[in-house]
Write a protein that holds these residues in place. Structure first.
Motif, PDB file in Angstrom:
ATOM      1  N   GLU A   1       0.838  -1.201   0.000  1.00  0.00           N
ATOM      2  CA  GLU A   1       0.000   0.000   0.000  1.00  0.00           C
ATOM      3  C   GLU A   1       0.881   1.262   0.000  1.00  0.00           C
ATOM      4  O   GLU A   1       0.626   2.205  -0.757  1.00  0.00           O
ATOM      5  CB  GLU A   1      -0.906  -0.025   1.233  1.00  0.00           C
ATOM      6  CG  GLU A   1      -2.015   1.002   1.185  1.00  0.00           C
ATOM      7  CD  GLU A   1      -2.949   0.861   2.388  1.00  0.00           C
ATOM      8  OE1 GLU A   1      -4.154   0.740   2.180  1.00  0.00           O
ATOM      9  OE2 GLU A   1      -2.442   0.853   3.527  1.00  0.00           O
ATOM     10  N   ASP A   2       1.914   1.260   0.816  1.00  0.00           N
ATOM     11  CA  ASP A   2       2.846   2.406   0.867  1.00  0.00           C
ATOM     12  C   ASP A   2       3.517   2.613  -0.480  1.00  0.00           C
ATOM     13  O   ASP A   2       3.613   3.743  -0.983  1.00  0.00           O
ATOM     14  CB  ASP A   2       3.975   2.150   1.877  1.00  0.00           C
ATOM     15  CG  ASP A   2       3.513   2.409   3.284  1.00  0.00           C
ATOM     16  OD1 ASP A   2       2.367   2.883   3.444  1.00  0.00           O
ATOM     17  OD2 ASP A   2       4.289   2.116   4.217  1.00  0.00           O
ATOM     18  N   ALA A   3       3.987   1.520  -1.034  1.00  0.00           N
ATOM     19  CA  ALA A   3       4.711   1.620  -2.308  1.00  0.00           C
ATOM     20  C   ALA A   3       3.774   2.129  -3.404  1.00  0.00           C
ATOM     21  O   ALA A   3       4.158   2.967  -4.222  1.00  0.00           O
ATOM     22  CB  ALA A   3       5.301   0.267  -2.687  1.00  0.00           C
ATOM     23  N   ALA A   4       2.530   1.631  -3.413  1.00  0.00           N
ATOM     24  CA  ALA A   4       1.565   2.062  -4.437  1.00  0.00           C
ATOM     25  C   ALA A   4       1.297   3.556  -4.296  1.00  0.00           C
ATOM     26  O   ALA A   4       1.277   4.293  -5.289  1.00  0.00           O
ATOM     27  CB  ALA A   4       0.268   1.270  -4.317  1.00  0.00           C
ATOM     28  N   ALA A   5       1.117   4.015  -3.062  1.00  0.00           N
ATOM     29  CA  ALA A   5       0.835   5.443  -2.836  1.00  0.00           C
ATOM     30  C   ALA A   5       2.005   6.284  -3.348  1.00  0.00           C
ATOM     31  O   ALA A   5       1.805   7.298  -4.033  1.00  0.00           O
ATOM     32  CB  ALA A   5       0.588   5.704  -1.359  1.00  0.00           C
ATOM     33  N   ALA A   6       3.227   5.849  -3.029  1.00  0.00           N
ATOM     34  CA  ALA A   6       4.409   6.630  -3.435  1.00  0.00           C
ATOM     35  C   ALA A   6       4.481   6.710  -4.964  1.00  0.00           C
ATOM     36  O   ALA A   6       4.715   7.786  -5.527  1.00  0.00           O
ATOM     37  CB  ALA A   6       5.675   5.992  -2.868  1.00  0.00           C
ATOM     38  N   VAL A   7       4.266   5.593  -5.627  1.00  0.00           N
ATOM     39  CA  VAL A   7       4.363   5.576  -7.083  1.00  0.00           C
ATOM     40  C   VAL A   7       3.238   6.409  -7.713  1.00  0.00           C
ATOM     41  O   VAL A   7       3.463   7.197  -8.629  1.00  0.00           O
ATOM     42  CB  VAL A   7       4.326   4.121  -7.602  1.00  0.00           C
ATOM     43  CG1 VAL A   7       4.121   4.097  -9.105  1.00  0.00           C
ATOM     44  CG2 VAL A   7       5.608   3.397  -7.228  1.00  0.00           C
ATOM     45  N   LEU A   8       2.019   6.247  -7.196  1.00  0.00           N
ATOM     46  CA  LEU A   8       0.880   6.960  -7.790  1.00  0.00           C
ATOM     47  C   LEU A   8       0.955   8.460  -7.539  1.00  0.00           C
ATOM     48  O   LEU A   8       0.387   9.250  -8.296  1.00  0.00           O
ATOM     49  CB  LEU A   8      -0.437   6.388  -7.263  1.00  0.00           C
ATOM     50  CG  LEU A   8      -0.796   5.019  -7.841  1.00  0.00           C
ATOM     51  CD1 LEU A   8      -1.874   4.338  -7.028  1.00  0.00           C
ATOM     52  CD2 LEU A   8      -1.233   5.149  -9.301  1.00  0.00           C
ATOM     53  N   GLU A   9       1.660   8.870  -6.476  1.00  0.00           N
ATOM     54  CA  GLU A   9       1.794  10.304  -6.240  1.00  0.00           C
ATOM     55  C   GLU A   9       2.841  10.938  -7.143  1.00  0.00           C
ATOM     56  O   GLU A   9       2.908  12.169  -7.252  1.00  0.00           O
ATOM     57  CB  GLU A   9       2.080  10.581  -4.762  1.00  0.00           C
ATOM     58  CG  GLU A   9       0.777  10.866  -4.033  1.00  0.00           C
ATOM     59  CD  GLU A   9       0.826  10.600  -2.538  1.00  0.00           C
ATOM     60  OE1 GLU A   9       1.942  10.617  -1.982  1.00  0.00           O
ATOM     61  OE2 GLU A   9      -0.247  10.373  -1.969  1.00  0.00           O
ATOM     62  N   GLY A  10       3.645  10.124  -7.795  1.00  0.00           N
ATOM     63  CA  GLY A  10       4.622  10.661  -8.759  1.00  0.00           C
ATOM     64  C   GLY A  10       3.882  11.449  -9.821  1.00  0.00           C
ATOM     65  O   GLY A  10       2.824  11.029 -10.276  1.00  0.00           O
ATOM     66  N   VAL A  11       4.405  12.612 -10.196  1.00  0.00           N
ATOM     67  CA  VAL A  11       3.653  13.480 -11.109  1.00  0.00           C
ATOM     68  C   VAL A  11       3.783  13.095 -12.571  1.00  0.00           C
ATOM     69  O   VAL A  11       2.881  13.321 -13.361  1.00  0.00           O
ATOM     70  CB  VAL A  11       4.034  14.973 -10.950  1.00  0.00           C
ATOM     71  CG1 VAL A  11       3.364  15.562  -9.747  1.00  0.00           C
ATOM     72  CG2 VAL A  11       5.534  15.142 -10.902  1.00  0.00           C
ATOM     73  N   LYS A  12       4.913  12.525 -12.936  1.00  0.00           N
ATOM     74  CA  LYS A  12       5.108  12.218 -14.357  1.00  0.00           C
ATOM     75  C   LYS A  12       4.307  10.969 -14.715  1.00  0.00           C
ATOM     76  O   LYS A  12       4.534   9.904 -14.134  1.00  0.00           O
ATOM     77  CB  LYS A  12       6.602  11.991 -14.606  1.00  0.00           C
ATOM     78  CG  LYS A  12       6.947  12.106 -16.041  1.00  0.00           C
ATOM     79  CD  LYS A  12       8.404  12.461 -16.245  1.00  0.00           C
ATOM     80  CE  LYS A  12       8.658  12.534 -17.729  1.00  0.00           C
ATOM     81  NZ  LYS A  12       9.882  11.875 -18.118  1.00  0.00           N
ATOM     82  N   PRO A  13       3.365  11.093 -15.664  1.00  0.00           N
ATOM     83  CA  PRO A  13       2.528   9.932 -15.975  1.00  0.00           C
ATOM     84  C   PRO A  13       3.367   8.718 -16.374  1.00  0.00           C
ATOM     85  O   PRO A  13       4.236   8.824 -17.235  1.00  0.00           O
ATOM     86  CB  PRO A  13       1.674  10.408 -17.149  1.00  0.00           C
ATOM     87  CG  PRO A  13       1.672  11.884 -17.054  1.00  0.00           C
ATOM     88  CD  PRO A  13       3.007  12.260 -16.476  1.00  0.00           C
ATOM     89  N   ALA A  14       3.092   7.603 -15.709  1.00  0.00           N
ATOM     90  CA  ALA A  14       3.844   6.369 -15.967  1.00  0.00           C
ATOM     91  C   ALA A  14       2.868   5.253 -16.305  1.00  0.00           C
ATOM     92  O   ALA A  14       1.656   5.435 -16.247  1.00  0.00           O
ATOM     93  CB  ALA A  14       4.651   6.008 -14.717  1.00  0.00           C
ATOM     94  N   VAL A  15       3.422   4.129 -16.698  1.00  0.00           N
ATOM     95  CA  VAL A  15       2.621   2.905 -16.800  1.00  0.00           C
ATOM     96  C   VAL A  15       3.014   2.051 -15.604  1.00  0.00           C
ATOM     97  O   VAL A  15       4.199   1.800 -15.378  1.00  0.00           O
ATOM     98  CB  VAL A  15       2.895   2.153 -18.126  1.00  0.00           C
ATOM     99  CG1 VAL A  15       2.141   0.831 -18.154  1.00  0.00           C
ATOM    100  CG2 VAL A  15       2.509   3.023 -19.316  1.00  0.00           C
ATOM    101  N   ILE A  16       2.025   1.640 -14.830  1.00  0.00           N
ATOM    102  CA  ILE A  16       2.303   0.960 -13.565  1.00  0.00           C
ATOM    103  C   ILE A  16       1.596  -0.390 -13.528  1.00  0.00           C
ATOM    104  O   ILE A  16       0.381  -0.469 -13.751  1.00  0.00           O
ATOM    105  CB  ILE A  16       1.808   1.820 -12.376  1.00  0.00           C
ATOM    106  CG1 ILE A  16       2.477   3.205 -12.409  1.00  0.00           C
ATOM    107  CG2 ILE A  16       2.071   1.116 -11.050  1.00  0.00           C
ATOM    108  CD1 ILE A  16       1.760   4.263 -11.572  1.00  0.00           C
ATOM    109  N   ALA A  17       2.350  -1.451 -13.272  1.00  0.00           N
ATOM    110  CA  ALA A  17       1.731  -2.764 -13.079  1.00  0.00           C
ATOM    111  C   ALA A  17       1.614  -3.009 -11.582  1.00  0.00           C
ATOM    112  O   ALA A  17       2.609  -2.947 -10.858  1.00  0.00           O
ATOM    113  CB  ALA A  17       2.589  -3.846 -13.724  1.00  0.00           C
ATOM    114  N   LEU A  18       0.399  -3.235 -11.123  1.00  0.00           N
ATOM    115  CA  LEU A  18       0.201  -3.504  -9.698  1.00  0.00           C
ATOM    116  C   LEU A  18       0.278  -5.003  -9.453  1.00  0.00           C
ATOM    117  O   LEU A  18      -0.114  -5.792 -10.304  1.00  0.00           O
ATOM    118  CB  LEU A  18      -1.186  -3.020  -9.251  1.00  0.00           C
ATOM    119  CG  LEU A  18      -1.449  -1.526  -9.201  1.00  0.00           C
ATOM    120  CD1 LEU A  18      -2.805  -1.280  -8.545  1.00  0.00           C
ATOM    121  CD2 LEU A  18      -0.361  -0.797  -8.431  1.00  0.00           C
TER     122      LEU A  18
END
Ligand code: NAD
Ligand code: ZN
Length: 477
Positions: free
Chosen positions: A66-83
């Protein structure tokens, strides 16, 4: 907000759904950073997922996740993220997804997922019974978090761009036009008589007005636009639906971009050019007497409804125009898509253009590649007083661009598929038009080249004499 335009694109799904493989591929196409959340956690913790499960237990792992997801999703540069497969179990993560991402659920048959997962060392894939029970338990949460579904990379890109490609899509306009507000249809007068009734029926009493516009290029005129502005009654809760070829969607989109400082719009392209090119990518425009597309706006449609079934009624000459763009797209992507059945070819070409446009929504770089052959093509069109079909001009233009690229294989594809024949136009007029091209700097044209099929380069400075010789070879006496 439309799809993943300007925000994160997140892939979710059960273990074995292919989140990492497809995520990597989609990130490459969108020119975005790829973040695999499981790998991110492993790096942070300096241990593998199996070790973390064994060491701290599942509950503790979920907190880290959950912490890691929050940190990644708060990143401003749009990324492609595999959960990770279990990440959506967290209500906090689901809330982050709602606010910060466009989430695509990768559909997978649980039996296939089990086959794949048991071969890997996944901590939750040891017992088939338990695996299937877990699938049933998680499915509702995946559904809750999903903005769209997909099963392959093209599907993910199309969803991210708000594009639906399926035969019969016009019958589904009622479901596919987002929201429940009023709709006004802007339809090509030809197309209105063929597919308009189906569209009207599908949208039912949401339709408060329907406006026919002249077929073809005459639609893209200030007078037609003004007539629409004056006739429109929708507010910002409404939607303009453009039904017709590229001319109609260009006009409807620009009308929507400007009316009341912008109202949502949906493109329903019915020509091959519209489906593989014009209605994809958010560019809208009208013409001025001085030239085509001189007034326009970037206004991404909230949905693009592509029904390849509508192409059955498209005149042969218009199919040919579209095939030139299809061959262009196939060469850019490095795959002979033109050999595919029509519906599949439309899907793959729309997806290719959508990825390029998501990567470069405002036409500042990668989108240039879509002009392969067009610098020459536009010059020939201008010299012919626009009495030359665009597809024919582009086919010839590709011959010149591919000759200058030294790409004989691609040249053979163009000749075989499109059979372009030299046109009779004034050589000096064509050269003058080419020299006026926006991309010519200090008399040196800048061209899209394709030295290797599937690997376009743009902004190439080519000596004017070589360009002129290539242009001349397209012209007959
Ligand atoms: N916005 C962009 O990014 C973009 C990209 C490429 C092209 N364009 C624009 O698109 C326009 C060309 O689009 P086009 O080639 O679709 O031309 P078009 O809109 O003129 O359509 C071609 C002809 O086909 C008819 N037609 C369309 N669908 C039909 C159907 N299903 N059955 C029967 N007849 C049908 C139309 O009435 C018209 O006569 C140009 O103005 C060009 O500038 C825009
Ligand atoms: Zn074109």
């Amino acid at each position: 907000m439309v799809g993943a335009l300007g925000r994160h694109l997140v892939l979710t799904g059960f273990m074995g759904a292919g989140k990492t493989t497809l995520g990597c591929e989609v990130a490459r196409r969108l020119r975005r950073q790829f973040v695999d959340l499981d790998r991110e956690i492993e790096q942070r913790e300096g241990a593998t997922i199996e070790e973390l499960f064994a060491r701290d237990g599942e509950a503790s792992f979920r907190a880290m996740e959950e912490d890691a997801a929050a940190a990644v999703l708060e990143g401003v540069k749009p990324a492609v993220i595999a959960l990770g497969g279990g990440a959506v179990l967290s209500a906090g993560t689901r809330e982050h997804l709602r606010r910060q991402a466009f989430t695509v659920l990768l559909d997978i048959d649980p039996a296939v997922a089990w086959q794949r997962a048991r071969e890997s060392k996944r901590p939750l894939a040891v017992d088939g019974e338990a695996f299937h029970a877990l699938y049933r338990e998680r499915l509702p949460l995946y559904e809750e978090a999903a903005d769209a579904h997909a099963h392959d990379a093209d599907g993910v890109v199309l969803a991210a761009a708000g594009i639906d490609v399926r035969i019969g899509a016009v019958d589904l306009l009622g479901e596919l036009v987002p929201g429940s507000g009023p709709v006004e249809i802007v339809a090509d007068a030809n197309v209105a008589g063929i597919h308009g009734v189906v569209a009207q029926l599908a949208l039912g009493d949401r339709v408060i007005a329907s406006h026919d516009v002249p077929p073809g290029e005459p639609a893209k005129a200030v007078a037609v636009l003004e007539r629409l502005w004056r006739a429109f009654r929708v507010g910002r809760d409404g939607t303009i639906v453009g039904l017709g070829g590229g001319c109609t969607t260009d006009l409807a989109g620009f009308a929507a971009a400007t009316y009341m400082r912008g109202v949502p719009w949906v493109a329903a392209p019915t020509s091959l050019v519209g489906q593989v090119d014009a209605a994809v990518g958010g560019k809208t425009a009208i013409d001025l007497p001085a030239g085509k597309n001189l007034v326009g706006a970037f206004h991404w449609p909230t949905r693009v409804v592509i029904d390849p079934g509508t192409l059955e009624t498209l005149p042969e000459a218009e199919m040919k125009n579209g095939m030139a763009e299809v061959v262009k797209t196939g060469l850019l992507m490095g795959s002979p898509v033109w050999e595919q059945p029509l519906a599949e070819l439309v899907r793959r070409c729309a997806s290719y253009k959508a990825a390029v446009c998501l990567a470069d929504p405002h036409d500042l770089g990668p989108r240039n590649q879509l002009n392969l052959g067009h610098t020459f093509g536009h010059a020939l069109e201008a010299a012919a007083g626009y009495d030359l079909p665009h597809g024919q001009a582009v086919a010839l233009g590709m011959v010149a661009a591919l000759s200058l690229s030294g790409n004989d294989a691609a040249l053979a594809n163009v000749r075989h598929e499109l059979n372009p024949q030299p046109v009779h136009v004034d050589r000096d007029a064509a050269w003058a038009a080419l020299a006026r091209d926006k991309k010519t700097v200090d008399g040196t044209p800048r061209l899209v080249l394709l030295e290797r099929t599937g690997d376009p380069t743009w902004g190439n400075e080519v000596p004017a004499a070589d360009v002129r010789a290539a242009l001349d070879s397209l012209i007959s006496d």
